[in-house]
Design an enzyme around this catalytic site. Structure first.
Site, PDB file in Angstrom:
ATOM      1  N   PHE A   8       0.790 -47.858  18.260  1.00  0.00           N
ATOM      2  CA  PHE A   8       0.034 -47.079  17.040  1.00  0.00           C
ATOM      3  C   PHE A   8      -1.073 -47.638  16.610  1.00  0.00           C
ATOM      4  O   PHE A   8      -1.359 -48.092  15.359  1.00  0.00           O
ATOM      5  CB  PHE A   8       1.330 -47.028  15.793  1.00  0.00           C
ATOM      6  CG  PHE A   8       1.159 -45.650  15.131  1.00  0.00           C
ATOM      7  CD1 PHE A   8       1.294 -44.566  15.637  1.00  0.00           C
ATOM      8  CD2 PHE A   8       0.442 -45.750  13.745  1.00  0.00           C
ATOM      9  CE1 PHE A   8       1.151 -43.306  14.909  1.00  0.00           C
ATOM     10  CE2 PHE A   8       0.632 -44.526  13.070  1.00  0.00           C
ATOM     11  CZ  PHE A   8       0.812 -43.452  13.388  1.00  0.00           C
ATOM     12  N   LYS A 127      -3.659 -48.392  30.325  1.00  0.00           N
ATOM     13  CA  LYS A 127      -4.136 -48.548  31.850  1.00  0.00           C
ATOM     14  C   LYS A 127      -3.128 -49.183  32.661  1.00  0.00           C
ATOM     15  O   LYS A 127      -3.179 -48.940  33.973  1.00  0.00           O
ATOM     16  CB  LYS A 127      -5.574 -48.956  31.712  1.00  0.00           C
ATOM     17  CG  LYS A 127      -6.449 -48.010  31.209  1.00  0.00           C
ATOM     18  CD  LYS A 127      -7.752 -48.763  30.758  1.00  0.00           C
ATOM     19  CE  LYS A 127      -7.566 -49.233  29.156  1.00  0.00           C
ATOM     20  NZ  LYS A 127      -8.800 -49.306  28.461  1.00  0.00           N
ATOM     21  N   GLU A 151      -4.838 -39.048  31.960  1.00  0.00           N
ATOM     22  CA  GLU A 151      -6.330 -38.635  31.557  1.00  0.00           C
ATOM     23  C   GLU A 151      -7.118 -39.623  30.803  1.00  0.00           C
ATOM     24  O   GLU A 151      -8.039 -39.977  30.848  1.00  0.00           O
ATOM     25  CB  GLU A 151      -6.551 -37.170  31.192  1.00  0.00           C
ATOM     26  CG  GLU A 151      -7.730 -36.569  30.807  1.00  0.00           C
ATOM     27  CD  GLU A 151      -8.440 -36.411  32.257  1.00  0.00           C
ATOM     28  OE1 GLU A 151      -8.445 -35.660  33.175  1.00  0.00           O
ATOM     29  OE2 GLU A 151      -9.441 -37.667  32.489  1.00  0.00           O
ATOM     30  N   VAL A 154      -9.114 -43.105  32.110  1.00  0.00           N
ATOM     31  CA  VAL A 154     -10.308 -43.275  32.403  1.00  0.00           C
ATOM     32  C   VAL A 154     -11.296 -42.362  31.699  1.00  0.00           C
ATOM     33  O   VAL A 154     -11.126 -41.126  31.713  1.00  0.00           O
ATOM     34  CB  VAL A 154     -10.588 -43.127  33.956  1.00  0.00           C
ATOM     35  CG1 VAL A 154     -11.923 -43.239  34.501  1.00  0.00           C
ATOM     36  CG2 VAL A 154      -9.458 -43.765  34.827  1.00  0.00           C
ATOM     37  N   GLY A 208     -13.441 -49.537  17.376  1.00  0.00           N
ATOM     38  CA  GLY A 208     -12.312 -49.114  17.912  1.00  0.00           C
ATOM     39  C   GLY A 208     -12.620 -48.791  19.375  1.00  0.00           C
ATOM     40  O   GLY A 208     -11.661 -48.301  20.211  1.00  0.00           O
ATOM     41  N   GLU A 211     -10.827 -53.562  23.781  1.00  0.00           N
ATOM     42  CA  GLU A 211      -9.323 -53.538  24.050  1.00  0.00           C
ATOM     43  C   GLU A 211      -8.826 -54.537  22.872  1.00  0.00           C
ATOM     44  O   GLU A 211      -9.585 -55.403  22.138  1.00  0.00           O
ATOM     45  CB  GLU A 211      -9.152 -54.160  25.282  1.00  0.00           C
ATOM     46  CG  GLU A 211      -9.478 -53.475  26.360  1.00  0.00           C
ATOM     47  CD  GLU A 211      -8.624 -52.094  26.536  1.00  0.00           C
ATOM     48  OE1 GLU A 211      -7.331 -52.080  26.627  1.00  0.00           O
ATOM     49  OE2 GLU A 211      -9.459 -50.898  26.277  1.00  0.00           O
ATOM     50  N   LYS A 226      -9.934 -49.511  35.803  1.00  0.00           N
ATOM     51  CA  LYS A 226     -10.329 -48.073  35.788  1.00  0.00           C
ATOM     52  C   LYS A 226     -10.644 -47.714  37.230  1.00  0.00           C
ATOM     53  O   LYS A 226     -10.113 -46.795  37.907  1.00  0.00           O
ATOM     54  CB  LYS A 226     -11.127 -47.500  34.962  1.00  0.00           C
ATOM     55  CG  LYS A 226     -10.849 -47.550  33.515  1.00  0.00           C
ATOM     56  CD  LYS A 226     -11.969 -47.689  32.541  1.00  0.00           C
ATOM     57  CE  LYS A 226     -11.547 -47.662  31.072  1.00  0.00           C
ATOM     58  NZ  LYS A 226     -12.507 -47.983  30.068  1.00  0.00           N
ATOM     59  N   GLY A 319     -12.858 -44.873  21.978  1.00  0.00           N
ATOM     60  CA  GLY A 319     -12.527 -44.283  20.653  1.00  0.00           C
ATOM     61  C   GLY A 319     -11.226 -43.609  20.433  1.00  0.00           C
ATOM     62  O   GLY A 319     -10.877 -43.026  21.227  1.00  0.00           O
TER      63      GLY A 319
HETATM   64  N1  HSE Z   1     -11.977 -50.857  25.957  1.00  0.00           N
HETATM   65  C1  HSE Z   1     -12.199 -49.676  26.559  1.00  0.00           C
HETATM   66  C2  HSE Z   1     -13.783 -49.333  26.900  1.00  0.00           C
HETATM   67  C3  HSE Z   1     -11.472 -48.551  26.134  1.00  0.00           C
HETATM   68  O1  HSE Z   1     -14.547 -49.935  25.862  1.00  0.00           O
HETATM   69  O2  HSE Z   1     -14.228 -48.530  27.675  1.00  0.00           O
HETATM   70  C4  HSE Z   1     -11.296 -47.198  26.820  1.00  0.00           C
HETATM   71  O3  HSE Z   1     -10.782 -47.417  27.845  1.00  0.00           O
END
Ligand code: HSE
Length: 342
Positions: A8, A127, A151, A154, A208, A211, A226, A319
């Site tokens: 969450f 992921k 989905e 990536v 946001g 990671e 990814k 985001g």
């Molecule tokens: N931390 C990842 C990024 C989040 O910045 O792309 C999306 O996968």
């Protein structure tokens, strides 16, 4: 559709906020109604109610510091372990949106396998399980006759996997190449405008994009994860992180960025995958290059195909709302495939 949501954070909250804000439109326009019967977080425990938890109250409880702030009601349980929650939830789908771990994908991988064993569909924003254990997940999904969708993993809700796997089905995909990490693209954009590395990273975290542990972003491993997902999903090839050449942006100095700018170039963290292997690393591109115009947390991917030549998709790469939307789009795809009963 009854759902259990693991995690969450930005993504889980983004998803629940969408359900809250768009409940009427989703019902009216898509015939879709989601009922969240269970939620779990690593540190905060679980909540379960067979008739559903209230989205606004979940968001308020999270903002107040935890599930202890969720209002008491008859039938509400707070004592289930995450695994027991999955096994006894009565939900049709598990949404896995807990923090990605690229070392062992746990505990999310076990949660996904438990969900399939319980007859649920699984949708991931996390992921780790897809990057490290795609064949195992797919086998479990097939054995259960349930769907595996991811989905969100990536390019957030930008429909990269749907484009490649559904709209471009029938084309041979030779290569996928682009900008697959929102945090570092945001940081490089900010740093080119004079921000320090530390300030740019702090802002990416505040917004946001990053990671939970942003090391994976800045050192290239989030983009590399990814690539593992793309290799598995597009080529049916199981690669490991150690098969890829991976470099991040940590070593780039303001002087490097200034030198690039003076030469009419910019740095981008470019990820590339073919059926033979892949790489992630910073590259200097001329400012006239199409990827040089991809700024902020936006991502871009170019698929090189036999029948269609190059196809490029540009859109949000990170985001809470944008990744939450990807969970919704997978749920709507599930509903289209299986009807309202899941
Ligand atoms: N931390 C990842 C990024 C989040 O910045 O792309 C999306 O996968």
């Amino acid at each position: 559709m009854k759902l259990v949501l693991m995690g969450f954070g930005n993504v889980g909250q983004g998803f629940v906020q969408i359900l809250h804000d768009k409940a009427a439109a989703l019902q009216q326009e898509q015939g879709f109604r989601a009922v969240i019967v269970g939620v779990a977080t690593r540190s905060g425990g679980t909540l379960w109610h067979p008739d559903g938890l209230e989205p606004a109250a979940l968001l308020a409880a999270a903002r107040s510091g935890g599930w202890q702030h969720y209002p008491e009601q008859p039938g509400l349980r707070r004592d289930l372990s995450p695994l027991a929650l999955i096994q006894h939830s009565g939900a049709e789908a598990l949404l896995e949106a807990s923090p990605t771990r690229l070392d062992d994908a746990q505990p999310a991988l076990d949660y996904c396998l438990a969900a399939f064993a319980a007859g649920m569909h699984v949708i991931l924003a996390n992921k780790g399980p897809v990057a490290l254990a795609y064949p195992r997940l797919l086998a479990a999904a097939r054995a259960a006759g349930r769907d595996l969708r991811f989905e969100a993993t990536v390019m957030a809700g930008t429909p990269c996997l749907t484009l490649a796997r559904e709209a471009l089905a029938g084309c041979t995909l030779y290569e996928a190449r682009g900008i697959l990490n929102g945090t570092t693209n945001y940081m490089l954009t900010q740093m080119s405008a004079g921000a320090t590395y530390e300030a740019a990273l702090a802002e990416a975290q505040r917004l946001g994009y990053a990671e939970t542990d942003p090391t994976a972003d800045v050192d290239g491993y989030d983009a590399a994860g990814k690539l593992l997902i793309l290799a598995a999903a597009l080529y049916g090839v199981s690669l490991r992180l150690s098969d890829l050449s991976v470099a991040g942006i940590r070593g780039l100095t303001p002087a490097d960025l200034a030198a690039a700018r003076q030469a009419g170039e910019c740095y981008k963290l470019i990820a590339r995958i073919t059926p033979q292997g892949g790489s992630v690393g910073p590259q200097r591109l001329p400012l006239t290059h199409p990827l040089a115009a991809v700024h902020g947390s936006t991502n871009a991917i170019t698929f090189t195909t036999d029948l269609m030549g190059e196809i490029t998709l540009v859109g949000a790469g990170a985001g809470g709302t944008q990744t939450g939307f990807a969970l919704l789009s997978d749920l709507l795809a599930l509903q289209r495939r299986h009807g309202r009963q899941g």
